[in-house]
Each structure stands twice: as structure tokens, then as C-alpha cells.
Motif scaffolding. Structure first.
Motif, PDB file in Angstrom:
ATOM      1  N   PHE A 111       0.832  -1.201   0.000  1.00  0.00           N
ATOM      2  CA  PHE A 111       0.000   0.000   0.000  1.00  0.00           C
ATOM      3  C   PHE A 111       0.869   1.254   0.000  1.00  0.00           C
ATOM      4  CE2 PHE A 111      -2.027   3.532   2.116  1.00  0.00           C
ATOM      5  CZ  PHE A 111      -3.203   3.668   1.391  1.00  0.00           C
ATOM      6  N   LEU A 112       1.862   1.297   0.873  1.00  0.00           N
ATOM      7  CA  LEU A 112       2.731   2.470   0.974  1.00  0.00           C
ATOM      8  C   LEU A 112       3.455   2.747  -0.343  1.00  0.00           C
ATOM      9  CD1 LEU A 112       4.193   1.837   4.525  1.00  0.00           C
ATOM     10  CD2 LEU A 112       2.747   3.777   3.866  1.00  0.00           C
ATOM     11  N   ALA A 113       3.956   1.700  -0.982  1.00  0.00           N
ATOM     12  CA  ALA A 113       4.664   1.873  -2.251  1.00  0.00           C
ATOM     13  C   ALA A 113       3.728   2.413  -3.329  1.00  0.00           C
ATOM     14  CB  ALA A 113       5.285   0.552  -2.697  1.00  0.00           C
ATOM     15  N   GLY A 114       2.505   1.921  -3.350  1.00  0.00           N
ATOM     16  CA  GLY A 114       1.548   2.366  -4.356  1.00  0.00           C
ATOM     17  C   GLY A 114       0.952   3.730  -4.076  1.00  0.00           C
ATOM     18  N   ARG A 115       0.907   4.107  -2.843  1.00  0.00           N
ATOM     19  CA  ARG A 115       0.283   5.375  -2.443  1.00  0.00           C
ATOM     20  C   ARG A 115       1.210   6.571  -2.625  1.00  0.00           C
ATOM     21  NH1 ARG A 115      -4.208   8.259  -1.908  1.00  0.00           N
ATOM     22  NH2 ARG A 115      -4.449   9.224   0.121  1.00  0.00           N
ATOM     23  N   LEU A 116       2.512   6.340  -2.607  1.00  0.00           N
ATOM     24  CA  LEU A 116       3.472   7.427  -2.742  1.00  0.00           C
ATOM     25  C   LEU A 116       3.250   8.159  -4.057  1.00  0.00           C
ATOM     26  CD1 LEU A 116       6.072   8.814  -1.666  1.00  0.00           C
ATOM     27  CD2 LEU A 116       7.337   7.162  -3.048  1.00  0.00           C
ATOM     28  N   CYS A 117       3.206   9.464  -3.991  1.00  0.00           N
ATOM     29  CA  CYS A 117       2.961  10.283  -5.170  1.00  0.00           C
ATOM     30  C   CYS A 117       4.144  11.222  -5.405  1.00  0.00           C
ATOM     31  CB  CYS A 117       1.679  11.094  -4.977  1.00  0.00           C
ATOM     32  SG  CYS A 117       1.289  12.146  -6.375  1.00  0.00           S
ATOM     33  N   VAL A 118       4.675  11.165  -6.619  1.00  0.00           N
ATOM     34  CA  VAL A 118       5.747  12.071  -7.021  1.00  0.00           C
ATOM     35  C   VAL A 118       5.102  13.123  -7.913  1.00  0.00           C
ATOM     36  CG1 VAL A 118       7.882  12.234  -8.365  1.00  0.00           C
ATOM     37  CG2 VAL A 118       7.472  10.247  -6.905  1.00  0.00           C
ATOM     38  N   PRO A 119       5.290  14.394  -7.697  1.00  0.00           N
ATOM     39  CA  PRO A 119       6.173  15.045  -6.744  1.00  0.00           C
ATOM     40  C   PRO A 119       5.485  15.486  -5.456  1.00  0.00           C
ATOM     41  CG  PRO A 119       5.484  16.667  -8.317  1.00  0.00           C
ATOM     42  CD  PRO A 119       4.801  15.361  -8.688  1.00  0.00           C
ATOM     43  N   ARG A 120       4.216  15.142  -5.273  1.00  0.00           N
ATOM     44  CA  ARG A 120       3.498  15.613  -4.087  1.00  0.00           C
ATOM     45  C   ARG A 120       4.223  15.244  -2.799  1.00  0.00           C
ATOM     46  NH1 ARG A 120      -1.674  12.374  -2.791  1.00  0.00           N
ATOM     47  NH2 ARG A 120      -0.025  10.999  -2.044  1.00  0.00           N
ATOM     48  N   ASP A 121       4.619  13.985  -2.663  1.00  0.00           N
ATOM     49  CA  ASP A 121       5.197  13.505  -1.411  1.00  0.00           C
ATOM     50  C   ASP A 121       6.712  13.673  -1.343  1.00  0.00           C
ATOM     51  OD1 ASP A 121       2.645  12.697  -0.516  1.00  0.00           O
ATOM     52  OD2 ASP A 121       2.824  10.849  -1.676  1.00  0.00           O
ATOM     53  N   MET A 122       7.380  13.427  -2.446  1.00  0.00           N
ATOM     54  CA  MET A 122       8.833  13.589  -2.520  1.00  0.00           C
ATOM     55  C   MET A 122       9.248  13.510  -3.978  1.00  0.00           C
ATOM     56  SD  MET A 122      10.246   9.891  -1.060  1.00  0.00           S
ATOM     57  CE  MET A 122       9.265   9.954   0.423  1.00  0.00           C
ATOM     58  N   GLY A 123      10.490  13.883  -4.252  1.00  0.00           N
ATOM     59  CA  GLY A 123      11.001  13.857  -5.613  1.00  0.00           C
ATOM     60  C   GLY A 123      11.194  12.445  -6.141  1.00  0.00           C
ATOM     61  N   ALA A 124      11.446  12.341  -7.434  1.00  0.00           N
ATOM     62  CA  ALA A 124      11.559  11.043  -8.095  1.00  0.00           C
ATOM     63  C   ALA A 124      12.710  10.190  -7.560  1.00  0.00           C
ATOM     64  CB  ALA A 124      11.709  11.237  -9.601  1.00  0.00           C
ATOM     65  N   THR A 125      13.867  10.792  -7.329  1.00  0.00           N
ATOM     66  CA  THR A 125      15.015   9.998  -6.874  1.00  0.00           C
ATOM     67  C   THR A 125      14.805   9.472  -5.454  1.00  0.00           C
ATOM     68  OG1 THR A 125      16.451  11.251  -8.353  1.00  0.00           O
ATOM     69  CG2 THR A 125      17.517   9.942  -6.652  1.00  0.00           C
ATOM     70  N   PRO A 126      14.410  10.304  -4.481  1.00  0.00           N
ATOM     71  CA  PRO A 126      14.113   9.746  -3.161  1.00  0.00           C
ATOM     72  C   PRO A 126      12.974   8.709  -3.209  1.00  0.00           C
ATOM     73  CG  PRO A 126      14.371  12.118  -3.009  1.00  0.00           C
ATOM     74  CD  PRO A 126      14.372  11.768  -4.469  1.00  0.00           C
ATOM     75  N   ALA A 127      11.981   8.950  -4.056  1.00  0.00           N
ATOM     76  CA  ALA A 127      10.863   8.002  -4.167  1.00  0.00           C
ATOM     77  C   ALA A 127      11.328   6.645  -4.689  1.00  0.00           C
ATOM     78  CB  ALA A 127       9.771   8.568  -5.076  1.00  0.00           C
ATOM     79  N   SER A 128      12.332   6.645  -5.577  1.00  0.00           N
ATOM     80  CA  SER A 128      12.829   5.358  -6.078  1.00  0.00           C
ATOM     81  C   SER A 128      13.482   4.557  -4.953  1.00  0.00           C
ATOM     82  CB  SER A 128      13.797   5.555  -7.241  1.00  0.00           C
ATOM     83  OG  SER A 128      15.006   6.122  -6.812  1.00  0.00           O
ATOM     84  N   TYR A 129      14.165   5.240  -4.036  1.00  0.00           N
ATOM     85  CA  TYR A 129      14.724   4.554  -2.870  1.00  0.00           C
ATOM     86  C   TYR A 129      13.603   4.036  -1.971  1.00  0.00           C
ATOM     87  CZ  TYR A 129      19.556   5.850  -3.760  1.00  0.00           C
ATOM     88  OH  TYR A 129      20.812   5.949  -4.303  1.00  0.00           O
ATOM     89  N   PHE A 130      12.609   4.855  -1.727  1.00  0.00           N
ATOM     90  CA  PHE A 130      11.460   4.487  -0.891  1.00  0.00           C
ATOM     91  C   PHE A 130      10.814   3.209  -1.421  1.00  0.00           C
ATOM     92  CE2 PHE A 130       6.927   4.729   0.079  1.00  0.00           C
ATOM     93  CZ  PHE A 130       6.844   5.280   1.348  1.00  0.00           C
ATOM     94  N   ARG A 131      10.464   3.215  -2.702  1.00  0.00           N
ATOM     95  CA  ARG A 131       9.778   2.056  -3.295  1.00  0.00           C
ATOM     96  C   ARG A 131      10.685   0.836  -3.390  1.00  0.00           C
ATOM     97  NH1 ARG A 131       7.201   6.066  -7.272  1.00  0.00           N
ATOM     98  NH2 ARG A 131       5.114   6.335  -6.405  1.00  0.00           N
TER      99      ARG A 131
END
Length: 160
Positions: free
Chosen positions: A130-150
Motif C-alpha cells: 500500500f505504501l509503495a503504491g500510495r506514494l505520489c511524485v512530486p506531491r510527497d517527494m522527488g523522483a530519486t528519493p521516491a525510487s529509494y522508498f519504493r
């Protein structure tokens, strides 16, 4: 159901780890210079975003997983703590990609093994998905940090 959440139950390194290739630090440094309050690395930036928004993220995940048994605020808190620990891991900056993948996977196995009992694995995998799918770029964070998150959530799921 658990196998479907974890990529068919295979116990190999997720291809998502390829996204953890050490980015050109000069590009990230240029980005940081143009903004205030940005962390030293993309992974640390993702960790900082989680820490700043922990309550809202946890509440949203519990609400979003309402039909899934075992997804509680305590469980989501443990998922987020494991994720932040991996995001802050010095192993993410290891210049050897094979070493980095091995060390990150080993650390994820240890963290998730300590954080989730056998009866909680399905609920933890559900919350991670759920967390991986819910993350929104750029609303929540930038693309590079989001790639680490996911990517690290995928690694964590693969260890369950």
C-alpha cells in the motif's frame, strides 16, 4: 496471497534494487544547493520525509488497508521504522553494486525478521505494498528519493 504480494514467493534480490545504484552525487549536490533543507543523499531525503510526515503516513496506511486483517497503527509504525533504518543505512553508498545489494538485503532480512512475527508477515507485506503504491511524485517527494522508498519497500517485502 502472501506469495502474490512478495513477487511469487521467490527469495532472490528484487530487480528494484537496480534503482539503488549510487546516483551521481554531483547532480544531487547541485539540486541541494538550489533548495534549503534537503538531505545529503536521496535516501536520507526520503527518510526525512517519512519522519516529518510519520503520523499522516501511518494514519493513511491503516485507513487504506482497513479491510486487511492485522494492519494496525503499531504494525505500520514498525514498517516505517524498518524503512527509515534501511534508508539511513551506510550500505546504500557502497560503491560495489553487488556488495550494496547483498548488504542491503541482509540488513532488510535482519530488520524485518526482528520486527515482524510469522503471523504478521501478510499484514506487513500488505502495508508495504500500500505504501509503495500510495506514494505520489512530486506531491510527497522527488523522483530519486521516491525510487529509494519504493525499492527498499520491495526489498523488505522480499524478505518476509
Amino acid at each position: 496471497a502472501l506469495r502474490g504480494l512478495m513477487g511469487g514467493g521467490e527469495r532472490r534480490v528484487s530487480p528494484d534494487l537496480e534503482a539503488l545504484a549510487t546516483p551521481d552525487q554531483s547532480i544531487w549536490d547541485d539540486y541541494r544547493r538550489s533548495r534549503t533543507g534537503v538531505a545529503a543523499t536521496p535516501a536520507l531525503e526520503a527518510a526525512a520525509r517519512i519522519l516529518r510526515n510519520h503520523g499522516a503516513i501511518a494514519t493513511d496506511a491503516v485507513r487504506g488497508c482497513a479491510g486487511s486483517p492485522g494492519v494496525t497503527s503499531d504494525l505500520v509504525d514498525r514498517v516505517l521504522r524498518c524503512l527509515v533504518a534501511l534508508l539511513a543505512s551506510p550500505h546504500l553508498s557502497d560503491p560495489c553494486s553487488a556488495c550494496r545489494e547483498s548488504l542491503v538485503l541482509s540488513e532488510a532480512q535482519e530488520l524485518c525478521g526482528e520486527a515482524f512475527g510469522a503471523a504478521e508477515r501478510l499484514a506487513a507485506a500488505t502495508a508495504m505494498q500500500f505504501l509503495a503504491g500510495r506514494l505520489c511524485v512530486p506531491r510527497d517527494m522527488g523522483a530519486t528519493p521516491a525510487s529509494y522508498f519504493r525499492s527498499l519497500l520491495a526489498v523488505m517485502r522480499s524478505t518476509l
